[in-house]
Design a protein around this motif. Structure first.
Motif, PDB file in Angstrom:
ATOM      1  N   VAL A  34       3.927   2.036  -1.176  1.00  0.00           N
ATOM      2  CA  VAL A  34       2.515   2.414  -1.211  1.00  0.00           C
ATOM      3  C   VAL A  34       1.689   1.314  -0.551  1.00  0.00           C
ATOM      4  N   VAL A  35       0.859   1.709   0.428  1.00  0.00           N
ATOM      5  CA  VAL A  35       0.005   0.772   1.150  1.00  0.00           C
ATOM      6  C   VAL A  35      -1.373   0.692   0.498  1.00  0.00           C
ATOM      7  N   THR A  36      -1.932   1.873   0.153  1.00  0.00           N
ATOM      8  CA  THR A  36      -3.228   1.902  -0.529  1.00  0.00           C
ATOM      9  C   THR A  36      -3.202   2.921  -1.661  1.00  0.00           C
ATOM     10  N   ILE A  37      -3.976   2.628  -2.697  1.00  0.00           N
ATOM     11  CA  ILE A  37      -4.200   3.564  -3.797  1.00  0.00           C
ATOM     12  C   ILE A  37      -5.704   3.722  -3.930  1.00  0.00           C
ATOM     13  N   ASN A  38      -6.176   4.955  -3.821  1.00  0.00           N
ATOM     14  CA  ASN A  38      -7.609   5.264  -3.894  1.00  0.00           C
ATOM     15  C   ASN A  38      -8.431   4.430  -2.918  1.00  0.00           C
ATOM     16  N   GLY A  39      -7.881   4.237  -1.717  1.00  0.00           N
ATOM     17  CA  GLY A  39      -8.586   3.523  -0.657  1.00  0.00           C
ATOM     18  C   GLY A  39      -8.531   2.015  -0.751  1.00  0.00           C
ATOM     19  N   LYS A  40      -7.922   1.477  -1.794  1.00  0.00           N
ATOM     20  CA  LYS A  40      -7.838   0.026  -1.949  1.00  0.00           C
ATOM     21  C   LYS A  40      -6.429  -0.443  -1.623  1.00  0.00           C
ATOM     22  N   PRO A  41      -6.318  -1.489  -0.795  1.00  0.00           N
ATOM     23  CA  PRO A  41      -4.984  -1.993  -0.448  1.00  0.00           C
ATOM     24  C   PRO A  41      -4.235  -2.471  -1.693  1.00  0.00           C
ATOM     25  N   VAL A  42      -2.944  -2.230  -1.706  1.00  0.00           N
ATOM     26  CA  VAL A  42      -2.094  -2.672  -2.805  1.00  0.00           C
ATOM     27  C   VAL A  42      -1.756  -4.135  -2.562  1.00  0.00           C
ATOM     28  N   ASP A  43      -1.991  -4.962  -3.586  1.00  0.00           N
ATOM     29  CA  ASP A  43      -1.668  -6.386  -3.471  1.00  0.00           C
ATOM     30  C   ASP A  43      -0.161  -6.574  -3.479  1.00  0.00           C
ATOM     31  N   ASN A  44       0.335  -7.283  -2.487  1.00  0.00           N
ATOM     32  CA  ASN A  44       1.759  -7.572  -2.398  1.00  0.00           C
ATOM     33  C   ASN A  44       1.942  -9.086  -2.411  1.00  0.00           C
ATOM     34  N   LYS A  45       1.573  -9.695  -3.522  1.00  0.00           N
ATOM     35  CA  LYS A  45       1.631 -11.146  -3.646  1.00  0.00           C
ATOM     36  C   LYS A  45       3.055 -11.670  -3.596  1.00  0.00           C
ATOM     37  N   SER A  46       4.024 -10.844  -3.979  1.00  0.00           N
ATOM     38  CA  SER A  46       5.416 -11.284  -4.013  1.00  0.00           C
ATOM     39  C   SER A  46       6.063 -11.238  -2.634  1.00  0.00           C
ATOM     40  N   GLY A  47       5.393 -10.611  -1.674  1.00  0.00           N
ATOM     41  CA  GLY A  47       5.985 -10.465  -0.357  1.00  0.00           C
ATOM     42  C   GLY A  47       6.760  -9.168  -0.204  1.00  0.00           C
ATOM     43  N   TRP A  48       6.904  -8.405  -1.297  1.00  0.00           N
ATOM     44  CA  TRP A  48       7.595  -7.124  -1.274  1.00  0.00           C
ATOM     45  C   TRP A  48       6.574  -6.011  -1.386  1.00  0.00           C
ATOM     46  N   LEU A  49       6.816  -4.913  -0.694  1.00  0.00           N
ATOM     47  CA  LEU A  49       5.926  -3.762  -0.813  1.00  0.00           C
ATOM     48  C   LEU A  49       6.113  -3.109  -2.175  1.00  0.00           C
ATOM     49  N   THR A  50       5.020  -2.646  -2.747  1.00  0.00           N
ATOM     50  CA  THR A  50       5.074  -1.925  -4.011  1.00  0.00           C
ATOM     51  C   THR A  50       5.517  -0.498  -3.733  1.00  0.00           C
ATOM     52  N   SER A  51       6.532  -0.041  -4.444  1.00  0.00           N
ATOM     53  CA  SER A  51       6.958   1.341  -4.245  1.00  0.00           C
ATOM     54  C   SER A  51       6.852   2.112  -5.553  1.00  0.00           C
ATOM     55  N   LEU A  52       6.610   3.395  -5.413  1.00  0.00           N
ATOM     56  CA  LEU A  52       6.539   4.317  -6.541  1.00  0.00           C
ATOM     57  C   LEU A  52       7.489   5.466  -6.257  1.00  0.00           C
TER      58      LEU A  52
END
Length: 144
Positions: A34-52
């Motif tokens: 997931v790149v954005t949720i409700n128009g807000k970028p997803v924070d990827n502080k760990s360096g990994w993309l958040t997936s659902l």
């Protein structure tokens, strides 16, 4: 009567999906970054993309169809999943995919009754937008 708000979540997925278009098609769900949720970028502080996890077969079909849909729909719409929420509990009741497939909770006989007026209007509006664009995709394929 107070005005109602749309109750939904909009997810924009990173495309193309790692592992190709058939990696998860036989599974119950497909994990998508997931790149954005409700128009807000997803924070990827760990360096990994958040997936659902998104339900199949609609998620797998979305991944397979992306390259055909992108030229007509645009990359963003071809990568967008809308999750509609119950008007009372806020729980997810349905998901709309770019392919116009709708996945609903299995325990609901009629998920539309769970949506408020604004959300129901948005659902039908989004279906119409996708229908019009999908007809263009089909026309383009028939011209080949």
């Amino acid at each position: 009567m107070k005005p109602t708000k749309k109750k939904k979540n909009t997810y924009v997925i990173k495309q193309p999906v790692l592992g190709g278009d058939s990696a998860f098609e036989l599974c119950q769900s497909t994990p998508l970054a997931v790149v954005t949720i409700n128009g807000k970028p997803v924070d990827n502080k760990s360096g990994w993309l958040t997936s659902l996890d998104f339900p199949n077969p609609a998620a797998a079909n979305m991944v397979k169809s992306f390259e055909k849909l992108k030229p007509i729909m645009g990359e963003k719409l071809a990568s967008t999943i809308i999750e509609y929420l119950d008007k009372e509990t806020g729980d997810p009741v349905a998901m709309l995919f770019p392919t116009n497939e709708v996945m609903t909770r299995g325990d609901l006989a009629d998920f539309l009754k769970c949506l408020n007026h604004k959300t129901r209007q948005d659902f039908f509006r989004q279906i119409k937008i996708r229908d019009n664009l999908l007809y263009k995709v089909i026309e383009k394929q028939n011209q080949k």
